[in-house]
Design a protein around this motif. Structure first.
Motif: not given
Length: 593
Positions: A503-509, A471-475, A527-534, A477-479
């Protein structure tokens, strides 16, 4: 089905067990005392402010809190205990009647309809009468599991409905009523009660040898309807689910066409008390579900809305894995005190767990049907100019959700080894809720609106740690998407999603210290977020997530319940949360192709 769980006990000496359990009653209620020699719990004379009818009951031990823990103000005056599942002797009972309770205003003896109890209590009553004491006796037989034909001259067994007889007559005695009045109301209640129980297994008595397997034992998927509280046979064995079991039980209680069991004619015009009793081994959580099922079926099938619903542990069969349903038809006592008023009256006995007052019951019945609706949130949907292909998004998400649903058994197995076993069920529940939203909500090409609908279902259906993290991650993500919104329509690209995910991964941290290598779902998410970004490639990112989840095999946990798990089992399985997320992301990637 007698297994190790049902035959293991902390105290295996039955004599020591009964004696210490009786002593414990006096430790938890200072108004009562123990005659250890005769196994009698009785009210201390100092706890009786004025003379009143003494009410005595009892029977074999193993039915706690009945009967000893019902001794106290507003309930019993004395209780006599036998050994486990065996009646106390007539001499024990006589000592109680003659030495431990007052006979100044007379004594009411209430006993369940079992041959040993009726004979021994009856013998003691006659001895007390012969000694000059005024004593009345009421025998309660409320079990419809035994029909007229089977019961014959013996009649119905007494089970949990007896507790309501105790409570109502005890409350009346506390008002100073006469013996005739108290005994009359006890009989009136007894005449208007029907009960039936069901159990998933027989119970094992401490100190006895483990019984050998036999055809009498219940199979894994069987329940016995009408089983007695001493392992006596019931009326039938059934493989129904809970709704089916409750339906059959209510049918035995209420079906007037069943001439063998139609002991009480209850209609929708009657005031009815519903009494759900735990036989000892049913969890409080399950008992709540059972109570809800019984209430719903009473209203749906019989148009009966109980005026009182009491649910708890009152008369057990040791650790019996079952429950009983009792219905009490309210009748006028003719004494200016209604059955309901007496039932609601406070009682100072540790075994009586129904604490809701008449005033509260009355207020609760005057609910505003529209109140819940007016309190519901009326917030409008927040829109954006970020556009997606709705059908493609639905297809991809459906693929991911179906994949994690299919993996539920594996995830549950992993979490059973390293956690509390709820991860797979939680993910499946959340996935099914999202699928329902996708199927029932109107299509939208608004990325933020599409995501908000998903977030709502996750928040309402997924609980526990994983539910909060999702829930935190998806909220967040929407932001992350909203921060990229513009004044005109624009298509959402992989780059848009990548920035929002980062940004949502950073918020989750901010809410969890979990990092890659801690054996959590972060090992798949990061790794999903990092690889997608690259790479801007969803398939590559999903493969990285899968590799990250697999890397948790043998990884020592730094966070979560796995930290507390001993042994070596955890080393052979991946983190269930990471595995579940990797399944979702892999399925989502497949759905995009």
């Amino acid at each position: 089905m007698v297994d190790a769980e049902t035959t293991k006990h902390f105290i295996n000496d039955p004599t020591h067990l009964v004696n210490t359990a009786l002593r414990a009653v006096t430790l938890t209620n200072p108004s009562v005392d123990l005659d250890a020699e005769n196994k009698v719990i009785y009210r201390k004379p100092s706890s009786l402010p004025a003379p009143q009818v003494s009410i005595v009951s009892g029977g074999g031990s193993g039915h706690e809190p009945s009967f000893a823990a019902f001794v106290g103000h507003g309930l019993l005056t004395g209780a006599v205990a036998g050994t486990i599942f065996a009646s106390p002797s007539a001499e024990q009972i006589r000592r109680c009647l003659m030495q431990r309770v007052s006979g100044e205003k007379g004594i009411l003896v209430t006993v369940m309809n079992y041959t040993g109890d009726v004979l021994n209590f009856g013998m003691a009553v006659e001895k007390a009468k012969a000694s000059g004491r005024e004593v009345e006796m009421v025998v309660v037989g409320d079990d419809v599991g035994v029909g007229r034909e089977q019961g014959g001259k013996v009649g119905r067994r007494g089970i949990a409905g007896t507790v309501l007889v105790h409570k109502i007559s005890g409350a009346l005695a506390a008002t100073g009523a006469s013996l005739k009045e108290v005994a009359g109301v006890a009989q009136l209640v007894s005449d208007n009660i029907v009960s039936i129980g069901t159990s998933l297994s027989h119970v094992h008595v401490p100190g006895r040898e483990k019984p050998q397997a036999s055809d009498e034992e219940l199979k894994e998927d069987e329940a016995e309807i009408g089983m007695g509280i001493h392992n006596e046979p019931g009326s039938e064995k059934a493989t129904d689910d809970l709704p089916g079991l409750v339906k059959k039980m209510l049918g035995h209680l209420l079906d007037q066409s069943d001439s063998d069991r139609s002991f009480l004619d209850v209609s929708s015009k009657d005031e009815v008390v519903l009494f759900i009793n735990n036989l000892g081994g049913t969890s409080v959580l399950e008992l709540g579900g059972i109570t809800n099922e019984a209430v719903e079926q009473l209203q749906k099938d019989y148009s009966i809305k109980p005026v009182r619903i009491i649910s708890g542990t009152f008369m057990t069969s040791l650790n019996g894995l079952g429950f009983s349903i009792t219905l009490l038809r309210i009748r006028d006592t003719g004494l200016g005190k209604s059955m309901l008023e007496l039932l609601d009256a406070p009682a100072e006995a540790t075994g009586w767990a129904a604490a809701i007052s008449t005033k509260t019951w009355a207020a609760g019945s005057q609910t505003d049907a529209g109140k819940a609706a007016t309190q519901a949130s009326e917030e409008g949907e927040v829109t954006s100019n970020l556009k997606i292909d709705h059908e493609l998004a639905k297809k991809a998400l459906t693929s991911g959700l179906n994949r994690v649903i299919a993996a539920e058994a594996d995830i549950t197995q992993y979490d059973t080894i390293v956690g509390d076993g709820d991860c797979g069920i939680g993910l499946k529940r959340g996935a099914e809720a999202i699928l329902k939203v996708l199927d029932t909500s109107r299509p939208t090409d608004d990325a933020v609106l599409f995501l908000d609908r998903i977030i709502g279902s996750v928040e309402n259906t997924m609980d526990g740690t994983s539910g909060a993290l999702y829930a935190i991650f998806l909220n967040a993500l929407a932001n992350g998407l909203r921060t990229q919104d513009s004044s005109s329509a624009q298509a959402v690209t992989v780059e848009t999603w990548s920035k929002a995910l980062a940004s949502s991964l950073q918020s989750l941290s901010k809410y969890t210290p979990a990092k890659p290598g801690d054996r959590t779902l972060i090992d798949a998410l990061h790794p999903f977020v990092e690889t997608l970004e690259k790479t801007r490639n969803v398939k590559s990112a999903a493969e990285a997530a899968d590799a990250g989840a697999k890397s948790t095999r043998g990884m020592k946990a730094s966070l979560g319940r796995t930290v507390y798990v001993g042994g070596e089992g955890w080393q052979g399985v991946p983190d269930p949360g990471a595995h579940g997320l990797a399944e979702i992301l892999t399925g989502l990637s497949d759905g995009l192709n």
